[in-house]
Design a protein around this motif. Structure first.
Motif, mmCIF file in Angstrom:
data_model
loop_
_atom_site.group_PDB
_atom_site.id
_atom_site.type_symbol
_atom_site.label_atom_id
_atom_site.label_comp_id
_atom_site.label_asym_id
_atom_site.label_seq_id
_atom_site.Cartn_x
_atom_site.Cartn_y
_atom_site.Cartn_z
ATOM 1 N N GLN A 34 0.749 -1.195 -0.009
ATOM 2 C CA GLN A 34 0.192 -0.014 0.008
ATOM 3 C C GLN A 34 0.896 1.350 0.020
ATOM 4 O O GLN A 34 0.531 2.123 -0.755
ATOM 5 N N ARG A 68 -7.428 -3.440 -2.077
ATOM 6 C CA ARG A 68 -7.052 -5.134 -1.932
ATOM 7 C C ARG A 68 -5.745 -5.274 -1.260
ATOM 8 O O ARG A 68 -5.632 -6.394 -0.755
ATOM 9 N N LEU A 69 -4.756 -4.474 -1.621
ATOM 10 C CA LEU A 69 -3.417 -4.776 -0.975
ATOM 11 C C LEU A 69 -3.552 -4.656 0.425
ATOM 12 O O LEU A 69 -2.798 -5.190 1.140
ATOM 13 N N GLU A 71 -6.192 -5.540 2.346
ATOM 14 C CA GLU A 71 -6.800 -6.839 2.777
ATOM 15 C C GLU A 71 -6.107 -7.933 2.707
ATOM 16 O O GLU A 71 -5.908 -8.888 3.711
ATOM 17 N N ARG A 72 -5.270 -8.183 1.705
ATOM 18 C CA ARG A 72 -4.432 -9.276 1.684
ATOM 19 C C ARG A 72 -2.878 -9.158 1.335
ATOM 20 O O ARG A 72 -2.661 -8.298 0.206
ATOM 21 N N GLN A 73 -1.998 -9.461 1.843
ATOM 22 C CA GLN A 73 -0.543 -9.214 1.807
ATOM 23 C C GLN A 73 -0.066 -10.675 0.993
ATOM 24 O O GLN A 73 -0.505 -11.703 1.449
ATOM 25 N N PRO A 74 0.683 -10.534 -0.065
ATOM 26 C CA PRO A 74 1.308 -11.696 -0.464
ATOM 27 C C PRO A 74 2.163 -12.701 0.441
ATOM 28 O O PRO A 74 2.706 -11.780 1.319
ATOM 29 N N GLN A 75 2.116 -13.877 0.357
ATOM 30 C CA GLN A 75 2.763 -14.840 1.304
ATOM 31 C C GLN A 75 4.275 -14.264 1.120
ATOM 32 O O GLN A 75 4.922 -14.601 2.052
ATOM 33 N N TYR A 84 3.865 -5.931 -9.466
ATOM 34 C CA TYR A 84 2.745 -6.594 -8.801
ATOM 35 C C TYR A 84 1.602 -5.654 -8.668
ATOM 36 O O TYR A 84 0.366 -6.204 -8.754
ATOM 37 N N VAL A 88 -1.906 -6.140 -10.159
ATOM 38 C CA VAL A 88 -3.458 -6.438 -9.257
ATOM 39 C C VAL A 88 -4.383 -5.398 -10.082
ATOM 40 O O VAL A 88 -5.588 -5.417 -9.863
#
Length: 188
Positions: A34, A68-69, A71-75, A84, A88
């Motif tokens: 973010q 969206r970023l 809500e969910r962070q990449p593993q 990236y 998105v």
């Protein structure tokens, strides 16, 4: 070969090499995507605007991507955060276009099917009609006297001025006007 490379024979015993023990890699610091989007907003917006063709829609998609970023962070931390975040935003744009059926060329009619695209090429009926009209104009042009045909072509096809046509044919401008009027009367 009896023994694998690295093995040694000592007093009738097989000694296996000791595997190297490596310490695990330190975890890469997590990238706050973010914050990355906020920092590189102008660059990402220009790039997305070029791709989508609309500045407002690009702005909307970047806002959705920011949400969206959060809500969910990449593993795993992405190797290229710009790519990236851009991907998105592009994926969100495509999802939005699909849900709203705002594909280029589609009508906003609720009953319209976006899978059906109108063929704008003339059909056999229109082609036959156009050929018939061209043949009729050709017959009418052939029926004109040679002087009338030559004045008409000079004015309408070659886009010459009335004065130029009058000089070329050695007549007055008034005679050129009369000849043109008579020729067009026959063609109608």
């Amino acid at each position: 070969m009896l023994f694998q490379p690295g093995w040694q024979l000592r007093d009738e015993c097989i000694v296996m090499p000791v595997p190297e023990v490596r310490a695990p890699k330190p975890a890469e610091p997590a990238v706050d995507l973010q914050a990355h989007l906020a920092t590189h907003y102008a660059q990402l917006h220009r790039r997305l605007e070029r791709h989508l063709g609309c500045a407002d829609f690009a702005r909307e998609c970047l806002h959705d991507a920011w949400l969206r970023l959060g809500e969910r962070q990449p593993q795993e931390a992405p190797a290229n955060p710009d790519a990236y975040v851009y991907r998105v935003a592009c994926n969100l744009a495509m999802d939005s276009l699909r849900s709203l059926k705002r594909w280029p060329g589609s009508n906003s009619d609720e009953g319209a099917d976006p899978d059906v695209i109108a063929d704008l090429q003339p059909g056999p009926e229109l082609i036959a009609e156009a050929r018939s009209e061209v043949a009729a104009v050709d017959r009418a042009m052939q029926s004109l006297p040679r002087g009338h045909r030559s004045v008409l072509l000079a004015l309408r096809w070659h886009e010459m001025s009335r004065q130029e046509v009058a000089r070329r044919h050695g007549v007055s401008v008034r005679r050129v006007d009369t000849t043109l009027r008579q020729a067009l009367g026959v063609l109608r």
